[in-house]
Design a protein around this motif. Structure first.
Motif, PDB file in Angstrom:
ATOM      1  N   MET A 174      16.811   8.824   1.076  1.00 24.76           N
ATOM      2  CA  MET A 174      15.627   8.779   0.214  1.00 24.76           C
ATOM      3  C   MET A 174      14.416   9.270   0.987  1.00 24.76           C
ATOM      4  N   ASP A 175      13.493   9.951   0.317  1.00 26.99           N
ATOM      5  CA  ASP A 175      12.382  10.546   1.048  1.00 26.99           C
ATOM      6  C   ASP A 175      11.376   9.505   1.526  1.00 26.99           C
ATOM      7  N   HIS A 176      11.503   8.233   1.068  1.00 25.30           N
ATOM      8  CA  HIS A 176      10.574   7.216   1.556  1.00 25.30           C
ATOM      9  C   HIS A 176      11.119   6.447   2.764  1.00 25.30           C
TER      10      HIS A 176
ATOM     11  N   MET B  93       2.195  -9.210  -5.984  1.00 23.38           N
ATOM     12  CA  MET B  93       2.042  -8.731  -4.614  1.00 23.38           C
ATOM     13  C   MET B  93       3.279  -7.962  -4.161  1.00 23.38           C
ATOM     14  N   MET B  94       4.457  -8.469  -4.515  1.00 24.17           N
ATOM     15  CA  MET B  94       5.688  -7.801  -4.115  1.00 24.17           C
ATOM     16  C   MET B  94       5.806  -6.418  -4.765  1.00 24.17           C
TER      17      MET B  94
ATOM     18  N   MET C 169       6.131  -2.879  -2.817  1.00 28.01           N
ATOM     19  CA  MET C 169       7.209  -1.923  -3.054  1.00 28.01           C
ATOM     20  C   MET C 169       6.645  -0.531  -3.315  1.00 28.01           C
ATOM     21  N   LYS C 170       5.603  -0.468  -4.115  1.00 29.74           N
ATOM     22  CA  LYS C 170       4.984   0.829  -4.429  1.00 29.74           C
ATOM     23  C   LYS C 170       4.415   1.470  -3.167  1.00 29.74           C
ATOM     24  N   LEU C 171       3.825   0.669  -2.306  1.00 28.23           N
ATOM     25  CA  LEU C 171       3.263   1.182  -1.060  1.00 28.23           C
ATOM     26  C   LEU C 171       4.343   1.760  -0.160  1.00 28.23           C
ATOM     27  N   PHE C 172       5.461   1.050  -0.018  1.00 28.13           N
ATOM     28  CA  PHE C 172       6.538   1.499   0.867  1.00 28.13           C
ATOM     29  C   PHE C 172       7.358   2.640   0.268  1.00 28.13           C
TER      30      PHE C 172
ATOM     31  N   LYS D 218      -4.897   2.223  -2.290  1.00 25.73           N
ATOM     32  CA  LYS D 218      -3.500   1.928  -2.601  1.00 25.73           C
ATOM     33  C   LYS D 218      -3.302   0.830  -3.646  1.00 25.73           C
ATOM     34  N   ASN D 219      -4.386   0.320  -4.246  1.00 29.31           N
ATOM     35  CA  ASN D 219      -4.297  -0.713  -5.280  1.00 29.31           C
ATOM     36  C   ASN D 219      -3.534  -1.941  -4.778  1.00 29.31           C
ATOM     37  N   LEU D 220      -4.150  -2.662  -3.863  1.00 29.26           N
ATOM     38  CA  LEU D 220      -3.535  -3.852  -3.270  1.00 29.26           C
ATOM     39  C   LEU D 220      -4.334  -5.107  -3.631  1.00 29.26           C
ATOM     40  N   ARG D 221      -4.717  -5.218  -4.874  1.00 29.34           N
ATOM     41  CA  ARG D 221      -5.564  -6.340  -5.284  1.00 29.34           C
ATOM     42  C   ARG D 221      -4.845  -7.675  -5.139  1.00 29.34           C
ATOM     43  N   SER D 222      -3.577  -7.727  -5.495  1.00 25.25           N
ATOM     44  CA  SER D 222      -2.825  -8.978  -5.364  1.00 25.25           C
ATOM     45  C   SER D 222      -2.618  -9.335  -3.893  1.00 25.25           C
TER      46      SER D 222
END
Length: 331
Positions: free
Chosen positions: A1-3, A92-93, A97-100, A146-150
């Motif tokens: 996977m590219d991530h 938060m999880m 996941m979106k960040l990673f 990165k939208n990490l509000r939670s």
């Protein structure tokens, strides 16, 4: 996977010739042996934090006693009914996941991103994981991108929890609670978001290699499938996760500050076998100039600053691939 980080390509030599139990370096064998990755499970003490909030002195004293006993005997306990909602933890999880899951090339350009172990010299020193390590003061700045509000809300709530926990533990060993308020500030405490990708040799690899934390206190929210193991009574045991619970881990600095009254526990994370796993850890750390000195005599450890401690760890990791820790600072 590219991530996914390029583990297979980067550590190709290690994976072709994985260490057997017979050939492991003796320096690491006592705490990094892969031969015992299949271990017994353990249910650490579960502390009901909500009971501290009741108007019942008896309940409050019982909970404090349970917390102090767990910190002294095991160096670890689980916190339930901590008032951080399941909805926030799930949100938060998802943010994590979106960040990673963004492309590896994008992640690799971020200064707070890390993966593997650049100083590993063999398989026993390799951590098959990736992480974002963010100081509390930087979360809001990263949130804009990165939208990490939670994640930011979680950090705020955990900060309040930590303040309550250290005050209870500090009082028991004659440490002024103002010590932590003065020295553990948002610019020295941080969050570490972890991802454990699936690995081809999960029985021979660590997600995070065995270590103790270089903090006063660490709060961990781990994936529901677990993965955390601790060295208990000279044997590795898997910590059974309680849904939505937080794991409280005593760090090296609290062991030194309490003159050994509290125990910094050695722990590791096994590599992911069938499914990727995530966790978030909050580290209560002081500023570099903070002096770590036991309030009791005779002192087991000599006086040192957090900067000295960090520099010694960095030196040891570069020279031998592993942290030595508090034994370097015995009186």
């Amino acid at each position: 996977m590219d991530h996914d980080p390029p583990f297979l390509e980067t550590y190709k030599a290690f994976l072709k010739n994985p260490l057997s139990d017979d050939t492991e370096d003796h320096h690491y064998h006592h705490h990094t042996s892969h031969s015992s990755l299949l271990v017994d499970s353990w249910d650490p003490p579960a502390i009901d934090f909500a009971r501290l909030l009741l108007d019942e002195d008896r309940d409050e004293e019982i909970v404090k006693k349970e917390m102090i006993e767990a910190a002294s005997k095991w160096g670890l306990f689980q916190l339930v009914n901590h008032k951080i909602s399941q909805e926030l933890l799930q949100s938060m999880m998802l943010e994590q996941m979106k960040l990673f899951h963004q492309p590896f090339m994008n992640k690799s350009l971020l200064r707070n991103y890390r993966w593997g172990n650049p100083f590993a010299t063999n398989l026993s020193q390799l951590s098959w994981s990736e992480a974002f390590q963010i100081r509390l003061t930087d979360i809001s700045r990263m949130d804009e991108q990165k939208n990490l509000r939670s994640v930011e809300t979680f950090a705020t709530k955990v900060t309040a929890l930590v303040e309550s926990i250290v005050e209870i533990l500090a009082h028991r060993v004659n440490i002024k609670s103002t010590y932590f308020r003065k020295n553990c500030l948002p610019n020295s405490c941080f969050l570490r978001m972890n991802r454990y990708p699936q690995s081809p040799l999960s029985s021979k690899l660590f997600g995070l290699m065995p270590h103790s934390d270089s903090s006063f206190l660490t709060i961990v929210y781990q994936h529901k499938v677990g993965g955390l193991q601790v060295l208990k009574d000279t044997k590795w045991v898997a910590v059974n996760p309680i849904p939505n619970a937080l794991i409280v881990i005593i760090g090296d600095l609290f062991q030194a500050l309490s003159n050994g009254a509290y125990r910094s526990i050695t722990h590791r994370v096994v590599a992911a076998e069938k499914i990727e796993r995530f966790s978030v850890a909050y580290f209560c750390c002081p500023s570099d100039d903070t002096v770590i000195q036991s309030y009791n005599e005779p002192a087991i450890y000599r006086k040192f600053t957090f900067r000295e401690y960090r520099h010694q760890i960095e030196k040891d990791v570069k020279q031998i691939g592993d942290k030595v820790g508090l034994s370097r600072f015995l009186a």
